[in-house]
Design a protein around this motif. Structure first.
Motif, PDB file in Angstrom:
ATOM      1  N   GLY A 192       0.808  -1.215   0.000  1.00  0.00           N
ATOM      2  CA  GLY A 192       0.000   0.000   0.000  1.00  0.00           C
ATOM      3  C   GLY A 192       0.841   1.265   0.000  1.00  0.00           C
ATOM      4  N   SER A 208       1.204  -6.597   5.542  1.00  0.00           N
ATOM      5  CA  SER A 208       0.001  -7.063   4.829  1.00  0.00           C
ATOM      6  C   SER A 208       0.170  -8.520   4.420  1.00  0.00           C
ATOM      7  CB  SER A 208      -0.246  -6.233   3.578  1.00  0.00           C
ATOM      8  OG  SER A 208      -0.493  -4.901   3.909  1.00  0.00           O
ATOM      9  N   GLN A 257      -6.743  -3.594   3.483  1.00  0.00           N
ATOM     10  CA  GLN A 257      -6.177  -2.266   3.350  1.00  0.00           C
ATOM     11  C   GLN A 257      -6.985  -1.442   2.336  1.00  0.00           C
ATOM     12  OE1 GLN A 257      -1.958  -2.513   2.697  1.00  0.00           O
ATOM     13  NE2 GLN A 257      -1.607  -0.369   3.188  1.00  0.00           N
ATOM     14  N   ASP A 288      -5.971  -4.742   8.482  1.00  0.00           N
ATOM     15  CA  ASP A 288      -4.854  -4.158   7.739  1.00  0.00           C
ATOM     16  C   ASP A 288      -5.069  -2.656   7.664  1.00  0.00           C
ATOM     17  OD1 ASP A 288      -2.567  -3.889   6.345  1.00  0.00           O
ATOM     18  OD2 ASP A 288      -3.138  -5.205   4.677  1.00  0.00           O
ATOM     19  N   GLU A 289      -4.366  -1.931   8.514  1.00  0.00           N
ATOM     20  CA  GLU A 289      -4.519  -0.476   8.608  1.00  0.00           C
ATOM     21  C   GLU A 289      -5.982  -0.069   8.667  1.00  0.00           C
ATOM     22  OE1 GLU A 289      -1.799   1.589   6.205  1.00  0.00           O
ATOM     23  OE2 GLU A 289      -0.344  -0.041   6.293  1.00  0.00           O
TER      24      GLU A 289
END
Ligand SMILES: Nc1ncnc2c1ncn2[C@@H]1O[C@H](COP(=O)(O)OP(=O)(O)OP(=O)(O)O)[C@@H](O)[C@H]1O
Ligand SMILES: Nc1ncnc2c1ncn2[C@@H]1O[C@H](COP(=O)(O)OP(=O)(O)OP(=O)(O)O)[C@@H](O)[C@H]1O
Ligand SMILES: [Mg+2]
Ligand SMILES: [Mg+2]
Lengths: 274, 294, 280, 294, 274
Positions: free
Chosen positions: A173, E65, E118, E195-196
């Motif tokens: 990302g 990730s 994400q 994820d975030e």
């Protein structure tokens, strides 16, 4: 979580008088934008000098992305004045109305406005390098070799040397986000719009990207940055606009607003920052 | 053995073995039946497979297919773009074109173009309302090959326009916004962003169309042009060896189709660069998928 | 294998002389061009098909077209097209005439000028040994059986209804008639056992039986038509300026030896007519 | 007037007016030519348009098209799924099916199925290596309608399989991962995630295919089944009124095609729910696009 | 920006001894994962108790990730032991090898593991409500009515009441992210992978989402959270793993690591935090 529109907004005076401005300025008055019945922007005023860094903060859904998209012409405002780089965006003013510009003219205006999307929107069929080169080669008609060189140096600046030949799908990302930043920078626009440019970045990178942005600002690039990172806003912003439910709640010198917010809504928001 | 060192194997489930067996069986059964059944008359098939008229027919079929497919695709892309134009009358015209040419049988269109003279014996080409211009002998202009090319191209364009439109539909909006934000012109955007990204969905349908076109060209026999099918029909109308000669045609079509398969897969691979690992659709989860038969 | 004899492929027009009376009837433009075009579907042996050797058009209809040209002192250009385009092509001036085995019906006469030129017959072809014993010796033998006819033919349009009447009168089940687009398909279905007989033009069936003697058997007896209904015509556009000249040329041909020779070399001697007529 | 109050107008550029004019002109020209040219013989067209045999042909065409299209689509989806199976032999079999049935002309396939008796006069249905089972009269089983349905369905399935595969290709990988992460079974994932999302790309190509099928059914005339085209051919081979009767067929095909357009657009709209505003492809930037003619 | 692999990593002892564990545990030993020639995870060990919140931090591209995707079976590890909820993930161990499970078994394992991506990956053809309901109705076969009720209450928890019938394309980034969180929570898994999860959220929402997560943790849900927000890590994490170039640099009690990082690389990283 308070998302409902706060109806009685105090009138907010932009920090500076209205001008037509020149390259690198953004000027907005009473901008209104709705999707169907949903009004997403309501009477937003903007006044950004050349070389200024303006942060847009506010709760989720408050209209930050929409405002940036309007400034780039991806959405069109329903009413109000919107001038970017001193020109009416997408329209020309006549005595009684705004007449839309031709597509060519709009595209020309856009080359002076850069945008980094919240979802990156990299071209999946191009490598990192080609993504960054795309604007130079396809729009500015720069020679491939020169463009590649420039793109390489930009990728290096955002810490992606060695990733030139990777496709977006094979990147993390944060790596994708940095490619997106480099792609927008490659066009060397006078006004840059960043939609949460550091959301996928780790603290180290946030620092570096911030450094890159500050350098650009010193060279005179104007920046509008929608962000949730107060630290970021505090470190780099000249001015700061706090939005809520499509309206400007507070707008002024960044450190001033962050340190001594006048409005209750702003205080409430800033309190929550970790 | 330490657990961390145990290999992770790819299990060939019973299903997989059964499928392999089935696979082999089907091929064997078909092969056996083809070889042993005398009614296929393989000697006749062999005799005519490379007969001169048949080869001529094959060449004509290939030529017509590629010319009309090429022209049709170019025209089809133009019409697909016009079909999503912001200007209403342009959209209407493009829509009418598509409806009309998809909606009437190619046979009728071919007969129409070929016999346009029956309806409009002399067409004036020239500047309207002036005396400049000349009468054209429509029959001389519309040779069978010209009529076939015009008819098949216009028809093909209508079909391709719809396929291309489907491809355009599959390009995420964010990609177009990204291109706009860079200030790309409509043309550049189309060429560099929209078309390459719609390829993965356009190619299979275009492959269909191209293969369909191989066979559609056989309609030109009504114009007296001897394509592949027509040339074998001419032979069996004389010799009455219908089935073996149809097999000759079928084999040739099959050869042409299979010959297309390889370039198609190359093109597909080329345009799917950048999707993870460039593999075909991962219908299966990475983990369970690669391991096990259904 | 569809082979023909060299004699059948030789040029029949050798030695034919122009008929001045017919030539006089030609319009000036045609005389100047020195050429006429004829359209036919070259997949009907033995009346019109392609030679195996050099893919040139051959057959009885081809011969007649060439002979007509010779009588009129014109070159004949032969165009091979399917039936669907012949009529529009003649109406559009693309072709001057067609020698396809057209039988004249009142409906057709409205569309084309038709000139009679020979007499075809209708026959029955069955699988070898004729297991069902179908024959026109006793038309009732067909009742209740599956018989293929070709679309638009006289057999389908005129003879079959009268055969059905016969079956009705005899109190038998009607013929199960299947209309197919072409004779090749009919014969394929005959060999797969789907059809019990094919009812079609004699020359065509005779040719087929000769090609595949171990599959098909020609029944000798022709359909007993009422006189005059099986006459075959060639067609020109309505009010074509060529009609009179073509008719005159045809009559002059009938009066010469060449007419019999043309019929004879395709085994069609029985189809000769004494007089050509314009039907309109 | 205050600048903020000036309306933002939608400019109709000169191009747009010109296009409108052109649009009207084209329609008028076509209408004029159709009405005034006597060669179209509209009286004959009118006479036969509702003739009983023609209507029967239309009904048969519609029936055959929808049945074969439905069966072909179902089978096509199955084959598309098998085509991307992780088990190699399954993939191979599915691939061979597609190549074979796309690769040989439908005409040949139809003739083959109908005359399968010529090749296999008696097929034994029963349990292999036992005496149980019975000989089947293939000709009785393969009525023209059965042969037509089988042939067209198997062929259609091969084409649909490729179209569906193209649609699957257009579903973003993230969507499949999302479904996997929720623990969806393969079947649910296919039904609820993959198929609905591939619809926008599948529908235009399927529309093509359906319309193509309307006309492909005319091949069944070789089996002695009178579909629409065959029924008008039967008439004009009797009356020689070729052009007006082909117009009758063309009009009917056009009517059927246009009748399909509306449901197709409804389905397209249904499945494009959730893409912004549900509009067709935004080829144009929101701003410049909606305003101006090209 | 230091992304190159730091080759000599000190051996890191997981804070707890190896067990098969039960529901809610994640246990990994010497996990290795590479894409082609690129090794993305190298000898990663994990040891997470039921109800623990473990934060993964580290520079962009360090493999956070990828690790989460492995734990969910979206990527498969090349070697090492990986047990989630006490079961070998996607495989069953025999005396000499790991044999893959059938698809049904894998799907069953997955219903116990939730994931928030994400990039959100909401189903674009479903409204917010249907997105949240999807797992319940389609996987758990809950009655539609009951599922809708549950989904509605979850959406309310993440502050999205009134947005039930909006499609993802009509939602802001933060709104989409919250729908994604609600969708994963609806399945009530024993292990949740984030994820975030707050990358697109404003500080207020970060606080609220964090509250939701803490509640869940109290109810015993195990959580692995890849994040760049140190504040977030400090507030909620029990344990913390600092990754760099695919290796574990430091792994231990969260507050301990954040306050007194032992490794130089960790210190260097934490210094940069704004
Ligand atoms: N195309 C659209 N149609 C309808 N509503 C929309 C559309 N796009 C955005 N909205 C709505 O407009 C509001 C503002 O969205 P916007 O994306 O500008 O928010 P934001 O401030 O960027 O939020 P975040 O911080 O979560 O990204 C949201 O309530 C959203 O639901
Ligand atoms: N499919 C792939 N093929 C090849 N390399 C890949 C692939 N997926 C990820 N990578 C590489 O693996 C490394 C780790 O990626 P990952 O997405 O796990 O990083 P991350 O820690 O999540 O980073 P971020 O904080 O930026 O999201 C990156 O260098 C990336 O380029
Ligand atoms: Mg936003
Ligand atoms: Mg990541």
């Amino acid at each position: 979580m308070n998302e409902s529109a706060t109806k009685q907004q105090p009138t907010v005076e932009p920090p500076q008088a209205a001008t037509k401005g020149g390259l690198g300025t953004v000027y907005g008055r009473q901008l209104v934008k709705s999707f169907g019945h949903r009004t997403v922007l309501q009477d937003v005023d903007l006044d950004i000098k050349s070389g200024e860094i303006c942060c847009l903060i506010g709760p989720s859904g408050s209209g930050k992305s929409t405002l940036l998209r309007c400034i780039n012409g991806l959405e069109k405002v329903d009413s109000g004045i919107l001038r970017v780089n001193g020109e009416d965006l997408g329209y020309e003013e006549t005595e009684t109305q705004y007449r839309p510009l031709s597509k060519k003219q709009v595209a020309a205006q856009r080359t002076q406005i850069g945008m980094v999307f919240q979802h990156f929107n990299l071209f999946p069929n191009m490598t990192a390098l080609h993504n960054v080169m795309s604007g130079l080669v396809l729009v500015k008609r720069v020679k491939k070799q020169a463009a590649a060189e420039h793109a390489r140096s930009l990728l290096q600046q955002v810490g992606l040397d060695g990733h030139e030949n990777h496709y977006p799908s094979a990147m993390s990302g944060g790596q994708q986000q940095r490619v997106a930043i480099a792609r927008a920078l490659a066009m060397d626009p006078s006004v840059m719009l960043f939609d949460e440019p550091t959301s996928a970045l780790d603290p180290e990178l946030v620092g570096e990207v911030l450094g890159v942005m500050q350098q650009l600002a010193e060279k005179g690039m104007t920046m509008l940055v929608a962000t949730h990172e107060m630290g970021f806003a505090r470190e780099v912003a000249d001015s700061l606009m706090f939005m809520c439910a499509g309206r400007t709640v507070e707008y002024g010198d960044a450190r001033e607003v962050l340190a001594h917010p006048k409005e209750e809504r702003t205080q409430q928001f800033l309190e929550k920052v970790l | 053995m330490d657990a961390t060192e145990k290999p992770r194997v790819r299990r060939r489930s019973a299903v997989e073995y059964v499928m392999w067996a089935l696979c082999v069986l089907v091929f064997l059964a078909i092969a056996y039946s083809l070889v042993t059944n005398p009614r296929y008359e393989w000697d006749v098939v062999a005799e005519y497979f490379t007969a001169e008229t048949v080869i001529d027919g094959v060449l004509l079929t290939i030529m017509l297919t590629f010319v009309t497919m090429f022209l049709g695709t170019v025209l089809g892309i133009v019409i697909a773009v016009l079909r999503s134009s912001p200007v209403m009358p342009v959209r209407v015209l493009a829509g009418a074109y598509i409806s009309f040419f998809r909606g009437t049988p190619v046979l009728v269109q071919l007969i129409f173009w070929f016999n346009v003279a029956a309806l409009y014996p002399d067409i004036n080409i020239g500047i309207p309302f002036t005396d400049i211009g000349s009468e054209v002998d429509v029959n001389a202009l519309m040779t069978p090959i010209v009529a076939a090319t015009v008819g098949l191209t216009l028809n093909q364009a209508a079909y391709m326009a719809e396929i291309v439109r489907g491809g355009f539909n599959s390009v995420p909006k964010g990609q177009i916004e990204s291109a706009d934000a860079l200030g790309m012109s409509e043309w550049t955007k189309l060429r560099k962003v929209i078309i390459p990204q719609s390829m993965p969905t356009v190619i299979p349908a275009t492959g269909n169309q191209l293969i369909g076109q191989f066979k559609e060209t056989s309609l030109v026999s009504v114009l007296g042009v001897a394509d592949l099918l027509q040339s074998v029909q001419l032979i069996y109308s004389r010799t009455y060896e219908t089935i073996p000669l149809l097999i000759v045609a079928a084999l040739w079509y099959l050869v042409m189709t299979l010959a297309l398969g390889y370039p198609q897969s190359l093109i597909e691979k080329h345009y799917s660069k950048g999707t993870r690992a460039g593999t075909p659709v991962p219908l299966e989860p990475a983990l369970a998928g690669a391991e096990e038969g259904r | 294998d569809g082979s023909t004899t060299p004699e059948q492929e030789s040029d029949i027009t050798k030695g034919v002389e122009e008929d001045p009376a017919a030539v006089k009837l030609l319009p000036a433009k045609t005389k100047n061009d020195g050429e006429i075009t004829v359209a036919m579907d070259l997949s009907y042996p033995p009346t019109s098909f392609l030679s195996e050797e050099d893919k040139s058009p051959i057959g009885y209809n081809v011969d007649i077209a060439r002979l007509l040209g010779a009588k009129l002192g014109l070159e004949v250009e032969i165009k091979d097209v399917s039936f669907d385009t012949i009529i529009p092509g003649i109406q559009g001036g693309r072709y001057d005439f067609t020698t396809t085995n057209m039988t004249p019906t009142p409906e057709r006469r409205k569309v084309l000028e038709l000139v009679t030129y020979w007499n075809s017959g209708s026959s029955l072809v069955t699988p070898v040994d004729n297991p069902e014993g179908l024959t026109f010796d006793e038309p009732e033998s067909l009742c209740g059986h599956t018989v293929a006819v070709m679309k638009g033919t006289t057999q389908a349009e005129q003879y079959l209804p009268s055969l059905q009447d016969d079956c009705k009168k005899a109190g038998e089940a009607p013929i199960d008639a299947v209309v197919l687009p072409n004779v090749q398909e009919a014969l394929t279905q005959l060999s797969s056992g789907r059809m019990e007989a094919v009812f079609y033009d004699t020359p065509s069936l005779a040719w087929a039986a000769k090609q595949q003697p171990d599959q098909f058997e020609m029944q000798d007896q022709q359909y007993q038509k009422e006189t005059g209904t099986d006459v075959v015509t060639f067609g020109l556009a309505k009010n074509s300026p060529l009609t009179k000249a073509m008719h005159a040329a045809m009559q002059s041909l009938i009066d010469s030896d060449k007419y019999k020779e043309a019929l004879g070399r395709w085994g069609l001697e029985s189809g000769a007519i004494p007089k050509s007529e314009i039907l309109n």
